[in-house]
Motif scaffolding. Structure first.
Motif, PDB file in Angstrom:
ATOM      1  N   ARG A 168      19.693  66.959  42.309  1.00 23.41           N
ATOM      2  CA  ARG A 168      20.046  65.602  41.872  1.00 23.41           C
ATOM      3  C   ARG A 168      18.808  64.712  41.784  1.00 23.41           C
ATOM      4  NH1 ARG A 168      24.319  66.533  45.814  1.00 23.41           N
ATOM      5  NH2 ARG A 168      26.133  67.257  44.634  1.00 23.41           N
ATOM      6  N   GLU A 169      17.882  64.903  42.708  1.00 22.89           N
ATOM      7  CA  GLU A 169      16.641  64.124  42.660  1.00 22.89           C
ATOM      8  C   GLU A 169      15.866  64.458  41.387  1.00 22.89           C
ATOM      9  OE1 GLU A 169      13.824  61.350  44.043  1.00 22.89           O
ATOM     10  OE2 GLU A 169      15.881  61.767  44.687  1.00 22.89           O
ATOM     11  N   ALA A 170      15.909  65.713  40.959  1.00 14.91           N
ATOM     12  CA  ALA A 170      15.222  66.106  39.729  1.00 14.91           C
ATOM     13  C   ALA A 170      15.862  65.470  38.503  1.00 14.91           C
ATOM     14  CB  ALA A 170      15.242  67.627  39.592  1.00 14.91           C
ATOM     15  N   LEU A 171      17.146  65.155  38.593  1.00 18.00           N
ATOM     16  CA  LEU A 171      17.862  64.586  37.453  1.00 18.00           C
ATOM     17  C   LEU A 171      17.608  63.091  37.288  1.00 18.00           C
ATOM     18  CD1 LEU A 171      21.322  66.367  37.900  1.00 18.00           C
ATOM     19  CD2 LEU A 171      19.345  67.117  36.577  1.00 18.00           C
ATOM     20  N   ARG A 172      17.065  62.477  38.310  1.00 15.02           N
ATOM     21  CA  ARG A 172      16.796  61.037  38.230  1.00 15.02           C
ATOM     22  C   ARG A 172      15.608  60.780  37.316  1.00 15.02           C
ATOM     23  NH1 ARG A 172      15.498  58.661  43.602  1.00 15.02           N
ATOM     24  NH2 ARG A 172      15.882  56.716  42.538  1.00 15.02           N
ATOM     25  N   SER A 173      15.736  59.769  36.481  1.00 17.53           N
ATOM     26  CA  SER A 173      14.659  59.420  35.562  1.00 17.53           C
ATOM     27  C   SER A 173      13.917  58.212  36.107  1.00 17.53           C
ATOM     28  CB  SER A 173      15.214  59.100  34.168  1.00 17.53           C
ATOM     29  OG  SER A 173      14.192  58.670  33.313  1.00 17.53           O
ATOM     30  N   GLY A 174      12.627  58.394  36.390  1.00 12.78           N
ATOM     31  CA  GLY A 174      11.828  57.294  36.914  1.00 12.78           C
ATOM     32  C   GLY A 174      10.982  56.622  35.855  1.00 12.78           C
ATOM     33  N   GLU A 175      11.159  57.045  34.600  1.00  8.34           N
ATOM     34  CA  GLU A 175      10.330  56.508  33.528  1.00  8.34           C
ATOM     35  C   GLU A 175      10.935  55.229  32.960  1.00  8.34           C
ATOM     36  OE1 GLU A 175      10.132  59.567  30.646  1.00  8.34           O
ATOM     37  OE2 GLU A 175       9.090  60.993  31.965  1.00  8.34           O
ATOM     38  N   LEU A 176      10.060  54.386  32.374  1.00  5.11           N
ATOM     39  CA  LEU A 176      10.533  53.206  31.679  1.00  5.11           C
ATOM     40  C   LEU A 176      11.113  53.651  30.341  1.00  5.11           C
ATOM     41  CD1 LEU A 176       7.753  50.551  32.327  1.00  5.11           C
ATOM     42  CD2 LEU A 176      10.114  50.488  33.109  1.00  5.11           C
ATOM     43  N   ALA A 177      12.413  53.527  30.203  1.00  4.54           N
ATOM     44  CA  ALA A 177      13.085  54.010  29.010  1.00  4.54           C
ATOM     45  C   ALA A 177      13.193  52.908  27.965  1.00  4.54           C
ATOM     46  CB  ALA A 177      14.473  54.525  29.375  1.00  4.54           C
ATOM     47  N   VAL A 178      13.454  53.317  26.723  1.00  5.12           N
ATOM     48  CA  VAL A 178      13.650  52.361  25.633  1.00  5.12           C
ATOM     49  C   VAL A 178      14.913  51.561  25.912  1.00  5.12           C
ATOM     50  CG1 VAL A 178      14.068  52.129  23.160  1.00  5.12           C
ATOM     51  CG2 VAL A 178      12.511  53.905  24.013  1.00  5.12           C
ATOM     52  N   PRO A 179      14.893  50.243  25.785  1.00  9.80           N
ATOM     53  CA  PRO A 179      16.088  49.429  26.054  1.00  9.80           C
ATOM     54  C   PRO A 179      17.254  49.836  25.161  1.00  9.80           C
ATOM     55  CG  PRO A 179      14.137  48.037  25.882  1.00  9.80           C
ATOM     56  CD  PRO A 179      13.724  49.417  25.453  1.00  9.80           C
ATOM     57  N   PHE A 180      18.439  49.794  25.687  1.00 11.80           N
ATOM     58  CA  PHE A 180      19.641  50.073  24.910  1.00 11.80           C
ATOM     59  C   PHE A 180      19.844  48.969  23.876  1.00 11.80           C
ATOM     60  CE2 PHE A 180      22.112  52.721  28.306  1.00 11.80           C
ATOM     61  CZ  PHE A 180      21.252  53.780  28.065  1.00 11.80           C
ATOM     62  N   GLY A 181      20.454  49.337  22.773  1.00 15.17           N
ATOM     63  CA  GLY A 181      20.793  48.348  21.757  1.00 15.17           C
ATOM     64  C   GLY A 181      19.635  47.907  20.904  1.00 15.17           C
ATOM     65  N   SER A 182      18.523  48.626  20.956  1.00 12.75           N
ATOM     66  CA  SER A 182      17.373  48.266  20.117  1.00 12.75           C
ATOM     67  C   SER A 182      17.780  48.383  18.646  1.00 12.75           C
ATOM     68  CB  SER A 182      16.191  49.200  20.399  1.00 12.75           C
ATOM     69  OG  SER A 182      15.771  49.067  21.742  1.00 12.75           O
ATOM     70  N   GLY A 183      17.466  47.362  17.869  1.00 13.45           N
ATOM     71  CA  GLY A 183      17.868  47.355  16.464  1.00 13.45           C
ATOM     72  C   GLY A 183      19.221  46.728  16.234  1.00 13.45           C
ATOM     73  N   GLY A 184      19.774  46.100  17.270  1.00 14.50           N
ATOM     74  CA  GLY A 184      21.057  45.407  17.107  1.00 14.50           C
ATOM     75  C   GLY A 184      22.276  46.238  17.395  1.00 14.50           C
ATOM     76  N   GLY A 185      22.128  47.353  18.114  1.00 17.83           N
ATOM     77  CA  GLY A 185      23.266  48.203  18.438  1.00 17.83           C
ATOM     78  C   GLY A 185      24.176  47.604  19.488  1.00 17.83           C
ATOM     79  N   SER A 186      25.341  48.235  19.660  1.00 15.03           N
ATOM     80  CA  SER A 186      26.338  47.754  20.626  1.00 15.03           C
ATOM     81  C   SER A 186      26.157  48.452  21.971  1.00 15.03           C
ATOM     82  CB  SER A 186      27.755  48.017  20.102  1.00 15.03           C
ATOM     83  OG  SER A 186      27.965  47.342  18.879  1.00 15.03           O
ATOM     84  N   VAL A 187      26.232  47.667  23.042  1.00 15.99           N
ATOM     85  CA  VAL A 187      26.093  48.204  24.397  1.00 15.99           C
ATOM     86  C   VAL A 187      27.269  47.738  25.240  1.00 15.99           C
ATOM     87  CG1 VAL A 187      24.649  48.365  26.457  1.00 15.99           C
ATOM     88  CG2 VAL A 187      23.583  48.126  24.202  1.00 15.99           C
ATOM     89  N   GLU A 188      27.984  48.684  25.819  1.00 16.51           N
ATOM     90  CA  GLU A 188      29.105  48.362  26.708  1.00 16.51           C
ATOM     91  C   GLU A 188      28.615  48.305  28.155  1.00 16.51           C
ATOM     92  OE1 GLU A 188      32.498  50.884  26.204  1.00 16.51           O
ATOM     93  OE2 GLU A 188      32.132  51.117  24.042  1.00 16.51           O
ATOM     94  N   VAL A 189      29.093  47.304  28.880  1.00 15.12           N
ATOM     95  CA  VAL A 189      28.738  47.156  30.292  1.00 15.12           C
ATOM     96  C   VAL A 189      30.024  46.929  31.087  1.00 15.12           C
ATOM     97  CG1 VAL A 189      27.417  45.844  32.001  1.00 15.12           C
ATOM     98  CG2 VAL A 189      26.519  46.120  29.677  1.00 15.12           C
ATOM     99  N   ASP A 190      30.166  47.652  32.177  1.00 11.06           N
ATOM    100  CA  ASP A 190      31.348  47.478  33.021  1.00 11.06           C
ATOM    101  C   ASP A 190      31.003  47.897  34.442  1.00 11.06           C
ATOM    102  OD1 ASP A 190      33.900  46.712  33.615  1.00 11.06           O
ATOM    103  OD2 ASP A 190      34.877  48.499  32.807  1.00 11.06           O
ATOM    104  N   GLU A 191      31.829  47.455  35.372  1.00 11.52           N
ATOM    105  CA  GLU A 191      31.604  47.775  36.778  1.00 11.52           C
ATOM    106  C   GLU A 191      32.803  48.531  37.333  1.00 11.52           C
ATOM    107  OE1 GLU A 191      34.266  44.350  36.949  1.00 11.52           O
ATOM    108  OE2 GLU A 191      32.489  44.803  35.750  1.00 11.52           O
ATOM    109  N   THR A 192      32.581  49.259  38.420  1.00 10.08           N
ATOM    110  CA  THR A 192      33.671  49.955  39.092  1.00 10.08           C
ATOM    111  C   THR A 192      33.376  50.000  40.588  1.00 10.08           C
ATOM    112  OG1 THR A 192      35.086  51.926  39.009  1.00 10.08           O
ATOM    113  CG2 THR A 192      32.718  52.306  38.939  1.00 10.08           C
ATOM    114  N   TYR A 193      34.382  50.338  41.348  1.00 14.99           N
ATOM    115  CA  TYR A 193      34.264  50.383  42.802  1.00 14.99           C
ATOM    116  C   TYR A 193      34.801  51.722  43.287  1.00 14.99           C
ATOM    117  CZ  TYR A 193      33.820  45.358  42.084  1.00 14.99           C
ATOM    118  OH  TYR A 193      33.407  44.124  41.655  1.00 14.99           O
TER     119      TYR A 193
END
Length: 318
Positions: free
Chosen positions: A129-154
């Motif tokens: 699982r530690e290997a699956l974690r991404s520590g890199e600075l990734a490209v922001p979501f929605g670049s170019g005007g795309g749609s991004v869904e955000v939600d929370e859960t418990y």
């Protein structure tokens, strides 16, 4: 023929050959001095020190020596597999099993399949699982005007917290899904309040993106930071209005919760970030995006480099 009948899953020499082909695709890298494609010598027939269990020692497969710094190494050095006592072919089996199980596989099940002790299987699964974690600075979501869904859960229950109707006693998770790329990023918090959530959302979503959420007060002030902010009102039974919905991110929550409740059953808050990384990785490398089990496993193995998880502190946050 079973996938697990392939040589790398039952032969140690073949396992090292596979690992080297994945992490050294562009040339052998010395983990000690960092030289790429330098002078490297294969050391064959070298054995470990004798022991009661193995009086003649164990053959050290994949052993090499750097001609620049004169130090010995294998492909495991500098990865989450470094210093692991389990054979490499069994650890590769574990990676494949975790990557091919949509809702995960428990440490008890790994223990039975690999025929190792439970604590070894538990720690190995956390290494992966530690290997699956991404520590890199990734490209922001929605670049170019795309749609991004955000939600929370418990989910679950925080240790020592009394049960409350508000859900304050539960572990808090927020996820962002980029509809165009099909990628997801999840984060856990001690408290689900705007001062914690806003910096994460702003750092991972482009300003020109179209933000889609429900009507939780948590997102009320976020809309002004993006090109648009559209919501669905769950309180009146509205779950979709044209292409305004949060069904995609809620679908990812469904897989996550089924895995956590049905397979893992319990997770302490100190480990939640790694379980999120596991489910996020499988979601970002799913069959719908054209990635099969083998490709998903290869991608997971690529992530082992430059990461370590020691037995003394597997429960510590990074």
């Amino acid at each position: 023929m079973s996938v697990l009948s392939q040589p790398r899953f039952h032969d140690e020499a073949a396992a090292f050959e596979y690992l080297e082909s994945v992490i050294w695709a562009d040339g052998v890298v010395c983990p000690h001095c960092g030289v790429v494609g330098g002078r490297v010598y294969k050391l064959e027939g070298v054995r470990s020190k004798p022991s009661k269990k193995n009086p003649e020692g164990i053959v050290r497969h994949g052993l090499k020596k750097c001609g620049e710094c004169r130090k010995q190494f294998t492909a495991k050095v500098g990865t989450v597999f470094e210093d692991a006592k389990l054979p490499l072919h069994k650890m590769l089996q574990a990676v494949h099993l975790m990557m091919s199980s949509k809702k995960g596989i428990s440490a008890h099940q790994l223990s039975r399949i690999l025929e190792v002790q439970y604590n070894s299987a538990w720690f190995l699964s956390h290494r992966i699982r530690e290997a699956l974690r991404s520590g890199e600075l990734a490209v922001p979501f929605g670049s170019g005007g795309g749609s991004v869904e955000v939600d929370e859960t418990y989910i679950g229950v925080l240790k020592g917290q009394p049960i409350r109707q508000s859900g304050a006693h539960k572990m808090k998770v927020i996820s962002l899904v980029d509809r165009d790329s099909g990628q997801i990023r999840s984060f856990n918090f001690d408290q689900m309040i705007s001062c914690y959530v806003e910096p994460i959302v702003k750092a991972n979503i482009a300003k020109e993106a179209r933000l889609i959420t429900d009507q939780a007060r948590l997102y009320k002030m976020l809309g002004k930071d993006f090109a648009s902010h559209e919501t669905v009102n769950h309180s009146i039974g509205e779950y979709g209005r044209g292409d305004v919905y949060t069904n995609t991110v809620e679908g990812s929550f469904s897989i996550f919760k089924r895995g956590m409740k049905g397979v893992y059953q319990h997770c302490g808050e100190q480990h939640l970030h790694r379980y999120l990384a596991e489910f996020d990785f499988r979601y970002c490398n799913r069959a719908k995006l054209g990635i099969d089990d083998k490709a998903r496993t290869d991608n997971a193995v690529k992530g082992i480099v430059g990461k370590r998880l020691t037995y003394r502190g597997p429960d510590l946050q990074p």
